[in-house]
Design a protein around this motif. Structure first.
Motif, mmCIF file in Angstrom:
data_model
loop_
_atom_site.group_PDB
_atom_site.id
_atom_site.type_symbol
_atom_site.label_atom_id
_atom_site.label_comp_id
_atom_site.label_asym_id
_atom_site.label_seq_id
_atom_site.Cartn_x
_atom_site.Cartn_y
_atom_site.Cartn_z
ATOM 1 N N LEU A 1 -21.254 6.078 -17.555
ATOM 2 C CA LEU A 1 -22.677 5.949 -17.869
ATOM 3 C C LEU A 1 -23.109 4.521 -17.571
ATOM 4 C CD1 LEU A 1 -25.331 7.071 -19.053
ATOM 5 C CD2 LEU A 1 -24.531 6.246 -21.302
ATOM 6 N N ILE A 2 -24.099 4.389 -16.688
ATOM 7 C CA ILE A 2 -24.691 3.089 -16.393
ATOM 8 C C ILE A 2 -25.964 2.957 -17.217
ATOM 9 C CG2 ILE A 2 -25.762 1.666 -14.606
ATOM 10 C CD1 ILE A 2 -23.871 2.965 -12.598
ATOM 11 N N ASP B 1 -16.980 8.279 -20.798
ATOM 12 C CA ASP B 1 -15.671 7.653 -20.976
ATOM 13 C C ASP B 1 -15.767 6.135 -20.809
ATOM 14 O OD1 ASP B 1 -14.261 10.152 -21.206
ATOM 15 O OD2 ASP B 1 -14.497 10.378 -19.035
ATOM 16 N N LEU B 2 -16.741 5.695 -20.004
ATOM 17 C CA LEU B 2 -16.880 4.281 -19.680
ATOM 18 C C LEU B 2 -18.360 3.934 -19.561
ATOM 19 C CD1 LEU B 2 -15.779 1.513 -18.640
ATOM 20 C CD2 LEU B 2 -15.797 2.518 -16.343
ATOM 21 N N LEU B 3 -18.755 2.803 -20.141
ATOM 22 C CA LEU B 3 -20.125 2.305 -20.033
ATOM 23 C C LEU B 3 -20.148 1.079 -19.131
ATOM 24 C CD1 LEU B 3 -21.183 2.376 -23.817
ATOM 25 C CD2 LEU B 3 -21.248 4.257 -22.150
ATOM 26 N N ILE B 4 -21.114 1.036 -18.212
ATOM 27 C CA ILE B 4 -21.375 -0.157 -17.416
ATOM 28 C C ILE B 4 -22.781 -0.602 -17.782
ATOM 29 C CG2 ILE B 4 -21.528 -1.176 -15.120
ATOM 30 C CD1 ILE B 4 -19.653 0.976 -14.117
ATOM 31 N N ILE B 5 -22.905 -1.788 -18.365
ATOM 32 C CA ILE B 5 -24.152 -2.188 -19.009
ATOM 33 C C ILE B 5 -24.835 -3.294 -18.208
ATOM 34 C CG2 ILE B 5 -25.185 -3.005 -21.159
ATOM 35 C CD1 ILE B 5 -22.653 -1.987 -22.606
ATOM 36 N N GLY C 1 -5.455 -3.370 -19.068
ATOM 37 C CA GLY C 1 -4.732 -2.533 -20.011
ATOM 38 C C GLY C 1 -5.609 -1.488 -20.673
ATOM 39 N N ILE C 2 -6.883 -1.470 -20.316
ATOM 40 C CA ILE C 2 -7.824 -0.456 -20.821
ATOM 41 C C ILE C 2 -7.963 0.593 -19.729
ATOM 42 C CG2 ILE C 2 -10.138 -0.024 -21.726
ATOM 43 C CD1 ILE C 2 -10.234 -3.102 -22.345
ATOM 44 N N THR C 3 -7.452 1.781 -19.970
ATOM 45 C CA THR C 3 -7.293 2.783 -18.917
ATOM 46 C C THR C 3 -8.578 3.050 -18.153
ATOM 47 O OG1 THR C 3 -5.510 3.845 -20.150
ATOM 48 C CG2 THR C 3 -6.586 5.151 -18.441
ATOM 49 N N GLU C 4 -9.666 3.301 -18.857
ATOM 50 C CA GLU C 4 -10.925 3.668 -18.201
ATOM 51 C C GLU C 4 -11.452 2.520 -17.331
ATOM 52 O OE1 GLU C 4 -10.398 5.903 -22.018
ATOM 53 O OE2 GLU C 4 -10.291 3.784 -21.423
ATOM 54 N N ILE C 5 -11.349 1.314 -17.845
ATOM 55 C CA ILE C 5 -11.838 0.159 -17.091
ATOM 56 C C ILE C 5 -10.951 -0.100 -15.870
ATOM 57 C CG2 ILE C 5 -12.148 -2.350 -17.190
ATOM 58 C CD1 ILE C 5 -13.120 -1.993 -20.068
ATOM 59 N N ASP C 6 -9.654 0.006 -16.040
ATOM 60 C CA ASP C 6 -8.745 -0.209 -14.912
ATOM 61 C C ASP C 6 -8.914 0.876 -13.851
ATOM 62 O OD1 ASP C 6 -7.813 -2.477 -16.105
ATOM 63 O OD2 ASP C 6 -5.986 -1.567 -16.890
#
Length: 259
Positions: A7-8, A60-64, A117-122
């Protein structure tokens, strides 16, 4: 790579191009526009609309890309893995990490590695981030190779990487062609990381980073063209020296392109 729901979140200024670019490789990417707020305004209580809360919950992941720190902090409080695309300073990052340890704030969105080490970010930064190229050359009649193709293994989320390589496919491998690539990256850069706190030109920095990584990819194919005393060798040495001295990075864009 496992598909993740991204989600952006934006206040309308940045993030629109990123959403379109990221959807190419990670189709489960959506974008939500929040109300634009004056970053200097103090917001006593941030209220997110129900539709925004639902979208955050599903991601699962936010890009802000939001520019108001109070709104960003409220979103980080949802404890989702989050990438802050705008730099609010190290103090702010430490503050939000106290409520959500799964937050990162890259120096630039095209200058970050999948090693948090953060799965979604990596997972995200294996596709979008520090630019990586594979180059295919072909011979020409004047002994100067032609850039037959450049494949993007990792690219910038703003789309500048793709646009830059489109401008050099089929061109002779010369310093002028590489400078042309850098000029296009600089022009297309949408990096907002420096907007709030920094006076440095992130477009220059991003362009030089792309140029250096492209030179590295080319050198792996034809290392003999990178010896000192050769056009590409001297050009690459100068660019690499500029990377060590940020104040000089804009020099690359003063060179005349003839490609």
């Amino acid at each position: 790579m496992k598909s993740i729901a991204i989600l952006i979140l934006s206040d309308g200024k940045y993030g629109d191009r990123a959403a379109k670019v990221i959807q190419k490789k990670l189709p489960n990417t959506t974008m939500v526009i929040l109300e634009e707020r004056d970053p200097q305004e103090f917001i006593d209580e941030v209220l997110l609309e129900e539709s925004v809360e639902i979208a955050i919950n599903k991601a699962d992941l936010l890009i802000i890309y939001i520019r108001h720190p109070d709104v960003v902090q409220e979103i980080c409080d949802r404890n989702k893995p989050s990438i802050l695309a705008i730099d609010f300073g190290e103090g702010f990052l430490r503050q939000v990490k106290e409520i959500n340890s799964k937050v990162v704030m890259p120096t630039a969105m095209c200058n970050f590695f999948p090693d948090t080490g953060i799965t979604e970010i990596d997972n995200y930064f294996t596709q979008y981030g520090f630019p990586k190229f594979e180059v295919e050359l072909e011979d020409s009649s004047n002994n100067v190779p032609i850039i037959k193709d450049v494949k993007l293994m990792t690219e910038s989320p703003c789309g500048a990487s793709n646009i830059g390589i489109e401008k050099i496919r089929g061109k002779l491998l010369t310093p002028e062609t590489i400078t042309l690539f850098g000029l296009n990256i600089r022009y297309e850069c949408r990096e907002p990381v420096s907007i709030l706190l920094s006076h440095k030109d992130m477009a220059d920095s991003s362009a030089l980073l792309h140029v250096l990584n492209l030179l590295d990819a080319i050198e792996r194919v034809v290392p003999e063209l990178f010896l000192l005393g050769t056009p590409l060798g001297d050009y690459a040495a100068k660019r690499r020296e500029e990377y060590k001295c940020p104040a000089k990075t804009s020099d690359i864009f003063k060179e005349v392109t003839t490609a």
